[in-house]
Design an enzyme around this catalytic site. Structure first.
Site, short mmCIF file in Angstrom:
data_model
loop_
_atom_site.label_atom_id
_atom_site.label_comp_id
_atom_site.label_asym_id
_atom_site.label_seq_id
_atom_site.Cartn_x
_atom_site.Cartn_y
_atom_site.Cartn_z
N CYS A 87 0.85 -1.19 0.00
CA CYS A 87 0.00 0.00 0.00
C CYS A 87 0.88 1.24 0.00
CB CYS A 87 -0.93 0.09 1.19
SG CYS A 87 -2.15 -1.19 1.27
N ARG A 116 4.18 -0.36 -4.82
CA ARG A 116 3.96 -0.86 -3.46
C ARG A 116 2.64 -1.63 -3.35
NH1 ARG A 116 7.17 1.76 0.49
NH2 ARG A 116 5.64 1.16 2.05
N TRP A 170 -2.71 -2.69 -1.66
CA TRP A 170 -2.41 -4.12 -1.78
C TRP A 170 -3.35 -4.78 -0.78
CZ3 TRP A 170 -0.73 -8.30 1.14
CH2 TRP A 170 -0.26 -9.40 0.41
N ASN A 217 -2.05 2.22 5.66
CA ASN A 217 -1.16 1.12 5.30
C ASN A 217 -0.93 0.32 6.58
OD1 ASN A 217 0.81 -0.58 4.33
ND2 ASN A 217 2.41 0.98 4.22
N GLY A 218 -1.19 -0.98 6.55
CA GLY A 218 -0.99 -1.80 7.76
C GLY A 218 -2.21 -2.65 8.04
N GLU A 228 16.45 -18.71 -7.96
CA GLU A 228 16.16 -17.32 -8.32
C GLU A 228 15.63 -17.21 -9.76
OE1 GLU A 228 15.69 -14.74 -6.74
OE2 GLU A 228 16.02 -13.08 -8.09
N LYS A 266 11.91 -15.75 -10.68
CA LYS A 266 11.66 -14.65 -11.62
C LYS A 266 10.60 -15.04 -12.63
CE LYS A 266 13.02 -12.03 -9.85
NZ LYS A 266 13.75 -11.97 -8.65
N GLU A 311 7.14 -15.26 -10.93
CA GLU A 311 6.64 -13.95 -10.50
C GLU A 311 6.05 -13.13 -11.63
OE1 GLU A 311 9.13 -11.77 -7.08
OE2 GLU A 311 10.36 -12.35 -8.76
N HIS A 365 14.97 -37.52 -7.59
CA HIS A 365 14.09 -37.89 -6.48
C HIS A 365 12.70 -37.28 -6.61
CE1 HIS A 365 17.51 -39.74 -4.57
NE2 HIS A 365 18.20 -38.66 -4.85
N LYS A 393 6.06 -4.81 -3.79
CA LYS A 393 7.50 -4.65 -3.63
C LYS A 393 7.94 -4.82 -2.17
CE LYS A 393 11.56 -3.66 -5.21
NZ LYS A 393 12.17 -4.86 -5.83
C1 G6P Z 1 8.70 -9.23 -1.99
C2 G6P Z 1 9.26 -8.77 -3.31
C3 G6P Z 1 10.54 -9.55 -3.65
C4 G6P Z 1 11.54 -9.45 -2.52
C5 G6P Z 1 10.93 -9.87 -1.17
C6 G6P Z 1 11.84 -9.52 -0.01
O1 G6P Z 1 8.23 -10.53 -2.11
O2 G6P Z 1 8.30 -8.92 -4.32
O3 G6P Z 1 11.10 -9.02 -4.82
O4 G6P Z 1 12.63 -10.26 -2.78
O5 G6P Z 1 9.70 -9.16 -0.96
O6 G6P Z 1 11.96 -8.13 0.07
P1 G6P Z 1 13.16 -7.38 0.74
O7 G6P Z 1 12.86 -5.93 0.52
O8 G6P Z 1 13.12 -7.74 2.20
O9 G6P Z 1 14.41 -7.81 0.10
#
Ligand code: G6P
Length: 627
Positions: free
Chosen positions: A2, A31, A87, A113-114, A500, A504, A507, A523, A623
Site C-alpha cells: 500500500c 507498493r 495491496w 497502510n498496515g 532465483e 523470476k 513472479e 528424487h 515490492k
Molecule cells: C517481496 C518482493 C521480492 C523481494 C521480497 C523480499 O516478495 O516482491 O522481490 O525479494 O519481498 O523483500 P526485501 O525488501 O526484504 O528484500
C-alpha cells in the site's frame, strides 16, 4: 505494501494538488496496485474518487487519472489531498474496498497502510453505537472510530479524536486523515515508514521518500508512535500516547529524480537489469580495492573481531533476499569456515532459534522494511547475537534496527521483481566473506588477492555480456512462451541461482517453475520431464560438479526433455547435448551466480513482455511486504 501520498498547500502550485497526487501515486504504485483513490477537501465537504484495478494490468492510477480528467476534476479547487494505492489484505479487490475510506457521516477520510488487528471487536463496538461499515476493510472501522470519538468529545478537536482512536487500535499502521471541518491533515504511525516533506508551498507526505523528491529534498519521518498535525503553514510532531512534542530530525533525501525514472527503458525491470554493471560498481566502490589489496567495509569494521570469532552465522531474509543468503552460505563456508544457516525470516520467528552472544545474524532486505525480516531481526537482537543488516534503502527500518551493517548502494529498485538488489547483495556478501576469511586466516593471501581482483572486475564482465545475454534470452523466452512449466537446475553455488531464475519466471511470467539442486532431480522432478518441459541447467565448467551436471543433462535427454544450458564460453562439448546454450565467461565458481543470474532475469523479463504482461507490477505481488 500500500502506498500513501498527501499534500497540503498554502499557495497555488504549478501543478494542482490532485495532479501532484496522481503523479506521486503512479510512482508509488509498485507498493500495491489493487486499487487507487484520492480524497480532497472542498469548501464544504470531502470528495472521494477511486477505482479498482480490473484486469491485472496494474493500470489503476492511469484509470483514475482518466476518470478524473473526464469528470474535469483534476483542477478541483483544493488545498488538501490524500491518495492511496492498495495491496489488499482485508476484503477483496473492489471499488468499495479501495481507499480512501470515508466515515459514516462523511466528516473524515482516511488512507491507511498496515493491519488493524482488533478491527472485529472495534467493528462490533461501533455497530452497537450505530456505525455500520460499507466495505470489508479494517480501515473503515478506524475512520468510523475517529468520527465516533469526535462526536463523543463534542466535535471540538480533530486531533483529539484521531489521537484517541489510534490509541485504541492494535497492530502496525501508517495513516493520513483529513476532515471537512478544518484545514488540517493528520498523519500517524505505529511502524514508521511515513515521511513528511517540507516545501515552500506547504507539505507533502508519502510512504516512500522517492515520491517526495519531485517536491523537496527536506523531509522527516513520522516514527513509530508519533503523530504529525499539518496545516498549510506549519507542522507539529507529537507522541501519540503521551502527547509530548517531538523535534523532527530533518534530513536531506539522497535521491535524484533520474534514479526513479525509466530513462528511456520500457520498464523499470529492464532498466534495473541493464543497470547492473553500474550498480555492482557502486556496491563495490571504495570497498574492494585490489590495488591496495584491501577490502574496507566501514559499517562492520568495529565488529569484525566478533564476526571472525563467530560460532555460527545465521542469514535471514525473504524472497530474492533469501536466495542471496543461500549464496552467502556457500561463500562464508568456503572462505571463513564458519558454519552458516539460512532461514526464511517468517519461519525463523516461530522456531525458537538457538542463538547466543557468539552468533552472528545477517538480515538481508532490499527494502529494509519487510515485516517478517524485521520481526526475525528483533528476535535475534533479544538473543544478544551480533546483528548485521544488508539493506539497500538507507535508514530503512531494518537498517536502523540492526545498527550495524553494509548498504548495497544499488539505487532505488522499483520493479517488484528484484534484480539488481540480488547481484548487489551477493557482491557485498562476497566482500564480507573474503574480508572475514583473510582476518581469520582461512584463505591464503594469494587466493585473497586473486579473488578481490576478480571481484572488482566483475561489473565490466557483466557489462560486456549483457547485450549478448539479452539477445539469447529473448530467443529462449520466445520458445518458452507457451510452456506451462519449467525446471531450473544448478549445483553448489548455482543451486540458489536456479531458485532465483525459477522465482523470476513465476513472479512475472506466471509460468510454474521450480528450482532444484540438479542431483535431486532424480528424487521427484524427473517424473515431470517430457518433450514439452524446458529444463534450464546452469552448467559452468571449472569445478568438480561439471561432470555430474553433464550426467544430469543426459538423464533429461534420455527422457526427451528440452535442455537449455548456461555454460562456459569455449565449452563446445555441451552444444550437442542441449537445445540451446547461453555462454558465460570463465570465472571463479563463487562469482558465477552474479553472472549466470542475469540471462535468467532477462528470460523472465522477455517472456512477460511477449505475453503482454507488465513485468514491473505482477499480479498479487508487492515490492515491500510490510504486513
Ligand atoms: C517481496 C518482493 C521480492 C523481494 C521480497 C523480499 O516478495 O516482491 O522481490 O525479494 O519481498 O523483500 P526485501 O525488501 O526484504 O528484500
Amino acid at each position: 505494501m500500500c502506498s500513501i501520498f498527501g499534500i497540503i498547500i498554502k499557495q497555488k502550485t504549478e501543478t494542482t494538488p490532485i495532479e501532484s497526487t496522481l503523479t506521486a501515486l503512479k510512482m508509488l504504485e509498485y507498493r500495491g496496485y489493487d486499487s487507487a483513490g484520492i480524497a480532497s477537501k472542498g469548501d464544504k465537504a470531502l470528495q472521494i474518487w477511486k477505482t479498482q484495478n480490473k484486469d491485472n494490468k496494474a493500470e489503476g492510477v492511469d484509470m483514475l487519472r482518466k476518470q478524473m480528467t473526464e469528470m474535469g476534476v483534476i483542477s478541483f479547487p483544493t488545498q488538501i489531498v490524500i491518495g492511496h494505492t492498495r495491496w489488499a489484505t482485508h476484503g477483496e479487490i473492489s471499488q468499495k474496498n479501495a481507499h480512501p475510506h470515508s466515515s459514516q457521516d462523511g466528516n473524515f477520510a482516511i488512507v491507511h497502510n498496515g493491519i488493524i488487528e482488533n478491527y472485529i471487536e472495534l467493528k462490533e463496538f461501533l455497530r452497537s453505537k450505530g456505525y455500520y461499515s460499507v466495505s470489508d476493510t479494517d480501515t473503515e472501522v478506524l475512520v468510523n472510530l475517529i468520527e465516533y470519538r469526535w462526536n463523543e468529545t463534542g466535535r471540538i478537536s480533530f486531533e483529539v479524536a484521531v489521537r484517541q482512536a489510534v490509541s485504541e487500535i492494535e497492530g502496525a499502521f501508517a495513516i493520513a486523515v483529513i476532515t471537512s471541518s478544518e484545514d488540517k491533515m493528520i498523519v500517524a504511525s505505529r511502524s514508521g515508514g511515513l515521511f513528511v516533506g517540507i516545501t515552500a508551498y506547504g507539505f507533502v507526505i508519502a510512504s516512500d521518500q522517492s515520491a517526495l523528491v519531485a517536491h523537496t529534498k527536506d523531509c522527516f519521518e513520522v516514527e513509530s508512535d508519533c503523530l504529525v498535525v499539518l496545516t498549510p503553514e506549519k507542522y507539529e510532531k507529537r507522541t501519540i500516547v503521551s502527547n509530548q512534542e517531538v523535534v523532527p530530525d530533518i534530513k536531506k533525501i539522497e535521491l535524484e529524480i533520474s534514479q526513479i525514472q525509466k530513462n528511456g527503458y520500457e520498464y523499470f525491470m529492464q532498466k534495473e537489469i541493464f543497470e547492473q554493471p553500474k550498480t555492482l560498481t557502486d556496491a563495490l566502490r571504495g570497498r574492494v580495492r585490489p590495488f591496495e589489496g584491501i577490502i574496507k567495509l566501514r559499517g562492520i569494521e568495529e565488529h569484525l573481531r566478533r564476526i571472525v570469532q563467530a560460532k555460527k552465522i545465521t542469514i535471514i531474509g525473504c524472497g530474492t533476499s533469501w536466495h542471496a543468503g543461500l549464496v552467502g552460505e556457500y561463500l562464508f563456508e568456503q572462505f571463513t569456515r564458519i558454519p552458516v544457516e539460512v532461514e526464511y525470516a517468517s519461519e525463523f520467528v516461530h522456531r525458537n532459534p538457538i542463538l547466543g552472544e557468539k552468533d552472528i545474524v545477517i538480515a538481508i532486505s532490499q527494502s529494509g522494511e519487510t515485516a517478517d525480516t524485521l520481526e526475525a531481526l528483533a528476535l535475534a537482537k533479544k538473543s544478544r547475537a551480533t546483528v548485521i543488516g544488508l539493506c539497500n534503502v538507507v535508514s530503512s527500518k531494518i537498517a536502523r534496527m540492526a545498527g550495524v551493517g553494509v548498504y548495497l548502494h544499488v539505487g532505488p529498485e522499483i520493479s517488484v521483481a528484484s534484480t539488481k538488489a540480488f547481484t548487489g547483495q551477493v557482491a557485498v556478501l562476497t566482500a564480507i566473506a573474503l574480508l572475514v576469511g583473510r582476518q581469520k586466516g582461512t584463505i591464503t593471501e594469494s587466493d585473497y588477492m586473486r579473488h578481490i581482483t576478480e571481484l572488482a572486475e566483475l561489473p565490466s564482465v557483466v557489462e560486456k555480456y549483457l547485450p549478448y545475454f539479452d539477445i539469447v534470452a529473448k530467443e529462449i523466452a520466445y520458445e518458452q512462451l507457451h510452456s506451462d512449466h519449467a525446471l531450473y537446475l544448478g549445483r553448489g553455488y548455482n543451486f540458489p541461482v536456479a531458485l532465483e531464475g525459477a522465482l523470476k519466471l513465476k513472479e512475472i511470467s506466471y509460468i510454474h517453475a521450480e528450482g532444484y539442486p540438479a542431483a535431486e532431480m532424480k528424487h521427484g522432478p524427473i517424473a515431470l520431464i517430457d518433450e514439452k518441459m524446458p529444463v534450464i541447467v546452469i552448467a559452468p565448467q571449472g569445478d568438480e560438479t561439471y561432470k555430474k551436471i553433464i550426467g544430469n543433462i543426459q538423464e533429461i535427454r534420455a527422457r526427451s526433455g528440452r535442455v537449455i544450458a548456461i555454460a562456459t564460453e569455449g565449452d563446445t562439448e555441451i552444444v550437442s547435448l542441449v537445445e540451446k546454450v547461453i555462454y558465460i565467461p570463465r570465472a571463479s565458481e563463487h562469482l558465477i551466480p552474479i553472472i549466470a543470474v542475469v540471462p535468467l532475469q532477462l528470460i523472465a523479463y522477455h517472456n512477460a513482455v511477449m505475453k503482454g504482461l507488465n513485468p514491473d507490477k505482477p499480479r498479487h505481488l508487492a515490492k515491500s511486504v510490510t504486513v
